[in-house]
Design a protein around this motif. Sequence first.
Motif, short mmCIF file in Angstrom:
data_model
loop_
_atom_site.label_atom_id
_atom_site.label_comp_id
_atom_site.label_asym_id
_atom_site.label_seq_id
_atom_site.Cartn_x
_atom_site.Cartn_y
_atom_site.Cartn_z
N ALA A 56 0.82 -1.21 0.00
CA ALA A 56 0.00 0.00 0.00
C ALA A 56 0.86 1.26 0.00
O ALA A 56 0.45 2.31 -0.49
N ALA A 57 2.07 1.14 0.54
CA ALA A 57 2.94 2.31 0.62
C ALA A 57 3.75 2.52 -0.64
O ALA A 57 4.53 3.47 -0.73
N THR A 58 3.60 1.61 -1.64
CA THR A 58 4.40 1.71 -2.86
C THR A 58 3.84 2.80 -3.78
O THR A 58 2.74 2.67 -4.30
N SER A 59 4.61 3.86 -3.96
CA SER A 59 4.21 4.96 -4.85
C SER A 59 5.39 5.33 -5.72
O SER A 59 6.50 5.52 -5.21
N LEU A 60 5.15 5.42 -7.01
CA LEU A 60 6.20 5.79 -7.95
C LEU A 60 5.70 6.90 -8.85
O LEU A 60 4.50 6.97 -9.18
N THR A 61 6.62 7.77 -9.25
CA THR A 61 6.26 8.90 -10.09
C THR A 61 7.05 8.85 -11.39
O THR A 61 8.25 8.56 -11.38
N ALA A 62 6.38 9.13 -12.49
CA ALA A 62 7.03 9.25 -13.79
C ALA A 62 6.66 10.60 -14.39
O ALA A 62 5.56 11.12 -14.16
N ARG A 63 7.60 11.17 -15.14
CA ARG A 63 7.38 12.48 -15.72
C ARG A 63 7.56 12.43 -17.23
O ARG A 63 8.31 11.62 -17.75
N VAL A 64 6.88 13.33 -17.90
CA VAL A 64 7.03 13.48 -19.34
C VAL A 64 6.90 14.96 -19.68
O VAL A 64 6.12 15.69 -19.05
N VAL A 65 7.71 15.42 -20.62
CA VAL A 65 7.65 16.81 -21.06
C VAL A 65 6.81 16.90 -22.32
O VAL A 65 7.06 16.19 -23.30
N VAL A 66 5.79 17.73 -22.28
CA VAL A 66 4.93 17.97 -23.44
C VAL A 66 5.31 19.31 -24.04
O VAL A 66 5.26 20.35 -23.35
N HIS A 67 5.71 19.29 -25.30
CA HIS A 67 6.10 20.52 -26.00
C HIS A 67 4.95 20.98 -26.87
O HIS A 67 4.52 20.26 -27.78
N CYS A 68 4.42 22.16 -26.60
CA CYS A 68 3.46 22.77 -27.51
C CYS A 68 4.27 23.67 -28.42
O CYS A 68 4.73 24.75 -28.01
N VAL A 69 4.49 23.20 -29.67
CA VAL A 69 5.52 23.82 -30.51
C VAL A 69 5.02 25.01 -31.33
O VAL A 69 5.83 25.84 -31.75
N ALA A 70 3.73 25.10 -31.59
CA ALA A 70 3.23 26.19 -32.44
C ALA A 70 1.72 26.28 -32.26
O ALA A 70 1.07 25.39 -31.73
N ASP A 71 1.18 27.39 -32.73
CA ASP A 71 -0.26 27.57 -32.63
C ASP A 71 -1.02 26.88 -33.75
O ASP A 71 -2.21 26.59 -33.62
N SER A 72 -0.35 26.59 -34.88
CA SER A 72 -1.05 26.03 -36.03
C SER A 72 -0.19 24.98 -36.72
O SER A 72 1.03 25.16 -36.88
N GLU A 73 -0.84 23.91 -37.19
CA GLU A 73 -0.11 22.84 -37.88
C GLU A 73 0.39 23.27 -39.25
O GLU A 73 1.31 22.67 -39.80
N THR A 74 -0.19 24.32 -39.81
CA THR A 74 0.22 24.76 -41.15
C THR A 74 1.67 25.24 -41.17
O THR A 74 2.29 25.27 -42.23
#
Length: 596
Positions: free
Chosen positions: A291-309
Amino acid sequence: MKKIRLVFFSALLLASSCNKDDVIVDDGPQPPVITLDSDTGIYTVKVGRELTIAPTVEHADDAIVTWTLDNKIVSRQIVYTATWNEVGEYYPVLSVQTEAGKAEEELKVEVLERTPPVVSIAVPQQGLKVVANTDYTIAPTFKYDDLEEFAIEWVRDGKVVSTERSYTFREEALGTYPVTINASNIDGSTTRELEIEVVETMPYAVSFGTPSYFQSSTDRYTFAGRPVYLTPLLEYFDRPQFSWSVNGEPVGCTDGTYVFTPRESGEYDVAVCVTEGGAAPQSLSRDIARAATSLTARVVVHCVADSETERYRPAGSGSSKYQNEVYEWTPAPGQFIGETSAIGGMTGNETTPEAANAWAERRLAERKFVSLGGFGGYIVVGFDHSIARTENEYDFAVGGNAFASSNEPGIVWVMQDTNGDGLPNDEWYELRGSESGKEGTIGNYAVTYYKPTAPKMNVEWTDSEGESGCIDYLQAYHRQDYYYPAWIPADAYTLRGTRLPSKNRIDPVTGYWSNDAYDWGYADNKGADNLPGGDATDGSGQRNGFRIANAVQPDGTPVDLQYIDFVKVQVGVNAKSGWLGEISTEVFFFEDLSIQ
């Protein structure tokens, strides 16, 4: 005198011939005749083991008998006994000479390697770990267990604890325990050493996946307003509980998947904390530990631009309608993987990912098939331009070799070069097909393949549903040493994707295996989306059309993509059809249908 001479001649005639049914039969000396004790004249023997060749020879009175090997006399007896200490092919010659003539026979002796047992065990990449006071059954796969005198011993602490094919391990005290498997047959013995670690709790792990097997970065890329579906990969959790945060602030999500939608450009640190607490306790102390087992994972999300064009690469006058690069070919094990015959076409030098990709790229350029092996095997290609979404019926095509009773569906995925680095390291979107959302279709399905211990063995696998099986080694058809890709360095690897329900069956009329077609939406499949231009079974004419508009998120909701830059085809079925072997998607080319 004449009378005496006539009597003498008659006596001589009676002594040298007889009259049978008015036919004179000569019983004079006959030349020798050799009859081998092998119908084919081929003898096989294991290296270092004695072989006796015992032919029958007629009319061999006072004969001169010689056995020669490499022009050297090795015996003067009709029965020849010898031992060969080197593997190879040998051609002894038996010669029998009498006054009436000579007989001679050349034989072939094939000297084979001895084949002591091979012990193969599917060991997890983390090693064999067992929770204390829990049964764990080890069931190896054996090769050459059909030879005489096959026997097994399981040894612990110098004592034989079992002579069965499988062994159930159980230990209460924590620690590492060596286990030895001794397997033997008439050809010799083999020893396999194992270490089993007894633990209080299993080594839980939480991580985020990468876009493909050979990529290491877990960073994700998107445009403003386009969601990213984040699902961590878990190991050993029974009843995980989730807590998500963005840039250190809790977001109130407790689901296994978090849908994150950035509203403006930037980098976002998304973390998930996974806690195990729902397993049935075996003891109070162990339950508290779990019950005390807790693990954390992280990921970086890059929002690179406002438009796909901003990332769109339009086709020009010199653009090719076909793929121009293979970025990754990571097949599952299969009968065509490593095949160096004229059919498979590999050279045997494809021992690095770069060499494998180059080989696949040449094959596709020549419109020759590339096999993707069993479930989850895939290939990733790109174009010298972006393929635009159109109002046409189909935007691009994938060539295959499907026909009426041979359909091996490949699921198609597409990607935009969101971060603009020219590599397929962004978001994959599955193209919806006829089986999407139906009962029996499993998303995020995973299969782990284990490298065989020795050549010419089946490839074992386990999956995320708790099932196991193997890719069969087809001795009669594909005899390369390994069906496991030579450029996969690990002893095991895992492939993930969507699994379709299989449609293979034995045809009640013909008695042959039939891999029936799916309605639409898959490569190497004779569905309603087959394009005109031929129906060749060699892949030169069969092709399926695909629409970018069918791209979906992991939950099946549509993704409004205006173009794509990369295409992936991945084997969508985990099944095999008897002597035909595993169901394996083959691809021949990728084609932008907007370019004439």
